[in-house]
Enzyme design. Structure first.
Site, short mmCIF file in Angstrom:
data_model
loop_
_atom_site.label_atom_id
_atom_site.label_comp_id
_atom_site.label_asym_id
_atom_site.label_seq_id
_atom_site.Cartn_x
_atom_site.Cartn_y
_atom_site.Cartn_z
N GLY A 139 -8.56 9.38 -23.78
CA GLY A 139 -9.44 8.43 -23.30
C GLY A 139 -9.87 7.45 -24.27
O GLY A 139 -9.15 6.90 -25.21
N GLU A 250 -21.22 -4.90 -22.21
CA GLU A 250 -20.19 -4.63 -21.23
C GLU A 250 -20.62 -3.77 -20.24
O GLU A 250 -20.18 -3.88 -19.08
CB GLU A 250 -19.35 -3.66 -22.26
CG GLU A 250 -18.50 -4.54 -23.18
CD GLU A 250 -17.59 -3.75 -24.22
OE1 GLU A 250 -17.40 -2.55 -23.86
OE2 GLU A 250 -17.52 -4.06 -25.19
N GLU A 369 -22.73 10.44 -15.96
CA GLU A 369 -23.17 11.41 -16.61
C GLU A 369 -23.47 11.21 -18.24
O GLU A 369 -24.60 11.47 -18.68
CB GLU A 369 -22.15 12.57 -16.49
CG GLU A 369 -22.02 13.43 -15.34
CD GLU A 369 -21.12 12.65 -14.47
OE1 GLU A 369 -21.37 12.97 -12.94
OE2 GLU A 369 -20.48 11.83 -14.77
#
Length: 381
Positions: A139, A250, A369
């Site tokens: 990721g 962002e 989370e």
């Protein structure tokens, strides 16, 4: 309490922003809507879209006028564009990737030569830019990044791969994150400016997605790709700091998109029920949705004001993203259930597509989370 896109009473916007909104709305309704079904089939916007977006100033937001940017523009102009895109239920997130994510890296960390070469091309739509960070199996975890860039004279030799890259298949410029000092962990990451025409650069398959079907998402790979040292963006091994420096903006960009999506779902549902006699339960559900959307808008406008003033903190942005993306999920789900099944679950349904498009907002840019972790740390917990 308005549920449609009445922005006249929002103090965050000036007359200039309202005029800009009119221009953006005309462009989207008169030009983009006609092409949009083809974008879904192709999995990316047309080249004409990027060129026209550049012509009317959408791609020059935040770029100084000396580099071809939109004069006196800031994040609020980007928010206007996002709100108008969501008003129509479109998925053009690649535009925000360019203006809200990639351009600031060049503005704040690029050399003068890099800025003068690339910013006018980005502002005009001549070049589309992508950020190559996420990797298969890792990721956006910088510690686990496997793409390597090893110094060889006046070049770096790059090997590795990236995935889930927005604008990846259409980009003319890629801001690539690679490990230049693998032993240093996150302190050994460097950003580089890479053109897809570079030998060893390969654009892989465009990725099929559950939602955001008109948005370009691709895999990239690099095999002994030689990148000139002059293409390093900023300082060597400072990439992690650069990646985190714009993170609040962002995340606020994602929050603005989610807030606008929630407002759209509510407006479409009220419109669909016009002329009917809804039950008290339906009325109460929509009343609850309207209050939540209004509260979210106040939260987002406050965060935008802080960003423009240079006072937005990481915790502020995390809270805005957490609230608005979860709000988007709740509102769209409730509104979806109030539409007739015969229309809501068709491929042409705006509310049905909004349900598919919205789920990822709670994942990218940091999951809900992770946002809770950031907010709880800010509380001293």
């Amino acid at each position: 309490m308005a549920v449609a896109f009445d922005t006249s009473d929002r103090a965050i916007y000036t007359r200039e922003h309202h005029d800009f909104r009119d221009r953006v709305r005309r462009f989207l309704t008169e030009e983009v809507l006609v092409e949009y079904p083809d974008w879904i089939d192709r999995g990316q916007p047309s080249r004409r879209f990027w060129e026209r977006a550049g012509e009317i100033g959408l791609l020059g937001i935040g770029i100084p006028e000396e580099y071809g940017g939109l004069p006196n523009s800031d994040f609020r102009h980007s928010a206007v564009v996002t709100e108008e895109i969501q008003r129509l239920g479109l998925a053009i997130g690649g535009l925000r990737v360019q203006t809200d994510i990639c351009v600031p890296y060049l503005l704040h960390h690029g050399s003068e030569a890099q800025r003068r070469h690339w910013l006018p091309r980005l502002a005009s739509g001549q070049v589309v830019v992508a950020l190559a960070l996420s990797e298969p199996g890792a990721g956006s975890d910088v510690k686990s990044m496997r793409t390597r860039a090893m110094r060889d004279g006046d070049h770096y030799v790059v090997n590795g791969s990236k995935t889930f890259i927005s604008n990846g298949s259409i980009a003319g410029l890629v801001i690539l994150a690679a490990k230049t000092d693998p032993a240093a962990g996150r302190n050994g990451v460097t950003l580089m400016l890479v053109e897809p025409s570079t030998a060893g650069f390969e654009t892989g398959r465009k990725l099929d997605k559950l939602g955001l079907r008109a948005q370009d998402l691709a895999e990239l790979s690099f095999t002994d790709m030689r990148v000139p040292v002059a293409n390093v963006l900023g300082e060597v091994n400072a990439g992690f700091d650069y990646l985190t420096s714009n993170l609040a903006a962002e995340r606020l960009s994602i929050a603005v998109n989610s807030q606008a999506a929630a407002a759209s779902a509510l407006a479409w549902t009220v419109e669909a029920l016009a002329g009917t006699r809804p039950s008290q339960d339906v009325k109460f559900t929509l009343a609850d949705c309207a209050v939540q959307v209004a509260a979210g808008q106040a939260f987002i406008d406050q965060a935008m004001g802080k960003l423009v003033a240079g006072a937005l903190t990481g915790a502020d942005a995390a809270g805005a993203k957490l609230y608005s993306t979860e709000l988007q999920g709740r509102i769209v789900r409730k509104c979806l259930g109030l539409h007739s099944a015969g229309t809501a679950y068709r491929a042409s349904s705006r509310i049905g597509q909004a349900h598919l498009d919205g789920r990822v907002s709670r994942i990218y840019g940091g999951s809900s989370e992770i946002m809770k972790v950031i907010v709880s740390q800010h509380l001293g917990l």
